[in-house]
Motif scaffolding. Structure first.
Motif, PDB file in Angstrom:
ATOM      1  N   LEU A 106       0.842  -1.195   0.000  1.00 49.04           N
ATOM      2  CA  LEU A 106       0.000   0.000   0.000  1.00 49.04           C
ATOM      3  C   LEU A 106       0.880   1.249   0.000  1.00 49.04           C
ATOM      4  CD1 LEU A 106      -2.695  -1.021   2.642  1.00 49.04           C
ATOM      5  CD2 LEU A 106      -2.965  -0.954   0.144  1.00 49.04           C
ATOM      6  N   LEU A 107       2.073   1.131   0.565  1.00 44.56           N
ATOM      7  CA  LEU A 107       3.028   2.241   0.563  1.00 44.56           C
ATOM      8  C   LEU A 107       3.855   2.234  -0.719  1.00 44.56           C
ATOM      9  CD1 LEU A 107       4.242   2.044   4.269  1.00 44.56           C
ATOM     10  CD2 LEU A 107       2.345   3.374   3.314  1.00 44.56           C
ATOM     11  N   CYS A 108       4.323   1.063  -1.121  1.00 42.83           N
ATOM     12  CA  CYS A 108       5.161   0.948  -2.320  1.00 42.83           C
ATOM     13  C   CYS A 108       4.453   1.478  -3.561  1.00 42.83           C
ATOM     14  CB  CYS A 108       5.573  -0.497  -2.554  1.00 42.83           C
ATOM     15  SG  CYS A 108       6.543  -1.236  -1.230  1.00 42.83           S
ATOM     16  N   MET A 109       3.148   1.238  -3.654  1.00 40.76           N
ATOM     17  CA  MET A 109       2.427   1.654  -4.853  1.00 40.76           C
ATOM     18  C   MET A 109       2.408   3.175  -4.996  1.00 40.76           C
ATOM     19  SD  MET A 109      -1.590   1.073  -3.994  1.00 40.76           S
ATOM     20  CE  MET A 109      -2.447   2.171  -2.861  1.00 40.76           C
ATOM     21  N   LEU A 110       2.628   3.889  -3.908  1.00 36.91           N
ATOM     22  CA  LEU A 110       2.590   5.353  -3.947  1.00 36.91           C
ATOM     23  C   LEU A 110       3.750   5.947  -4.722  1.00 36.91           C
ATOM     24  CD1 LEU A 110       1.682   5.992  -0.205  1.00 36.91           C
ATOM     25  CD2 LEU A 110       0.120   5.880  -2.167  1.00 36.91           C
ATOM     26  N   ALA A 124       4.912  11.572   2.278  1.00 35.49           N
ATOM     27  CA  ALA A 124       5.940  12.594   2.070  1.00 35.49           C
ATOM     28  C   ALA A 124       6.410  13.218   3.385  1.00 35.49           C
ATOM     29  CB  ALA A 124       5.423  13.683   1.130  1.00 35.49           C
ATOM     30  N   THR A 125       5.513  13.312   4.345  1.00 42.44           N
ATOM     31  CA  THR A 125       5.890  13.894   5.637  1.00 42.44           C
ATOM     32  C   THR A 125       6.501  12.861   6.577  1.00 42.44           C
ATOM     33  OG1 THR A 125       3.710  13.508   6.626  1.00 42.44           O
ATOM     34  CG2 THR A 125       4.049  15.627   5.493  1.00 42.44           C
ATOM     35  N   GLY A 126       6.479  11.608   6.175  1.00 46.99           N
ATOM     36  CA  GLY A 126       7.060  10.545   6.993  1.00 46.99           C
ATOM     37  C   GLY A 126       6.090   9.918   7.982  1.00 46.99           C
ATOM     38  N   GLN A 127       4.873  10.384   8.042  1.00 42.86           N
ATOM     39  CA  GLN A 127       3.913   9.920   9.037  1.00 42.86           C
ATOM     40  C   GLN A 127       3.567   8.436   8.925  1.00 42.86           C
ATOM     41  OE1 GLN A 127       1.142  13.257   8.055  1.00 42.86           O
ATOM     42  NE2 GLN A 127       0.782  13.189  10.259  1.00 42.86           N
ATOM     43  N   ILE A 128       3.601   7.892   7.719  1.00 43.16           N
ATOM     44  CA  ILE A 128       3.199   6.489   7.553  1.00 43.16           C
ATOM     45  C   ILE A 128       4.355   5.636   7.043  1.00 43.16           C
ATOM     46  CG2 ILE A 128       0.740   6.970   7.249  1.00 43.16           C
ATOM     47  CD1 ILE A 128       1.143   6.634   4.215  1.00 43.16           C
ATOM     48  N   LYS A 179       0.446  12.390   0.691  1.00 41.69           N
ATOM     49  CA  LYS A 179       0.751  13.550   1.540  1.00 41.69           C
ATOM     50  C   LYS A 179       1.394  13.095   2.851  1.00 41.69           C
ATOM     51  CE  LYS A 179      -1.319  17.528   3.790  1.00 41.69           C
ATOM     52  NZ  LYS A 179      -2.547  18.270   4.066  1.00 41.69           N
ATOM     53  N   THR A 180       0.824  12.090   3.485  1.00 46.40           N
ATOM     54  CA  THR A 180       1.366  11.625   4.762  1.00 46.40           C
ATOM     55  C   THR A 180       2.637  10.806   4.566  1.00 46.40           C
ATOM     56  OG1 THR A 180      -0.171   9.760   4.756  1.00 46.40           O
ATOM     57  CG2 THR A 180      -0.834  11.707   5.999  1.00 46.40           C
TER      58      THR A 180
END
Length: 140
Positions: free
Chosen positions: A10-14, A108-112, A105-106
């Motif tokens: 879910l993160l990699c696809m971003l 890019a900010t490192g939140q997830i 967005k999250t």
């Protein structure tokens, strides 16, 4: 149809921009990116998923390892907190434009990004996020 993804994907696809472990891996991921971009539903799975497909024949492939299972747990926890809904195997998510924007967005900010710790692709993903996600293949 449904795209089967493990939680850290879910993160990699971003940030996927057409790079990967092998030509077969990239070819497979490109097809999945098209499906995700069209809004095809995601089903969360435990273990190797549709993206892992070209790697699963190798019993030593990292997709079978404990570190990747931990990465899945961390990603599921982070994304679940963000969307306000539990994410366990069997959960279904529609990759809408609004969801992808919120995740990026999250991210890019490192939140997830706790799941990204120690990932060999982290610096590539950093650059993609810092560059405003130019060239990403999963887009809506």
């Amino acid at each position: 149809m449904t795209v089967r993804l493990r939680a850290h994907h879910l993160l990699c696809m971003l940030t996927y921009v057409g790079k990967g472990y092998s030509p077969a891996f990239v070819e497979n991921y490109e097809a999945i990116a098209i499906r995700l971009s069209s809004g095809e539903e995601i089903e969360l799975v435990a273990g190797p998923d549709d993206i892992c497909g070209p790697l699963t024949a190798d019993p030593d492939a990292h997709c079978h390892g404990a570190s990747v299972i931990e990465r899945d747990r961390a990603a599921a926890d982070a994304v679940a907190r963000l969307i306000g809904s539990p994410l366990a195997p069997g959960a279904r998510i529609v990759p809408s434009a609004a969801l992808l924007t919120r995740l990026r967005k999250t991210f890019a900010t490192g939140q997830i990004r706790t799941a990204c710790s120690g990932c060999e692709w982290a610096s590539l993903c950093d650059g993609v996020a810092e560059g405003g996600y130019l060239g990403v293949r999963v887009a809506r």
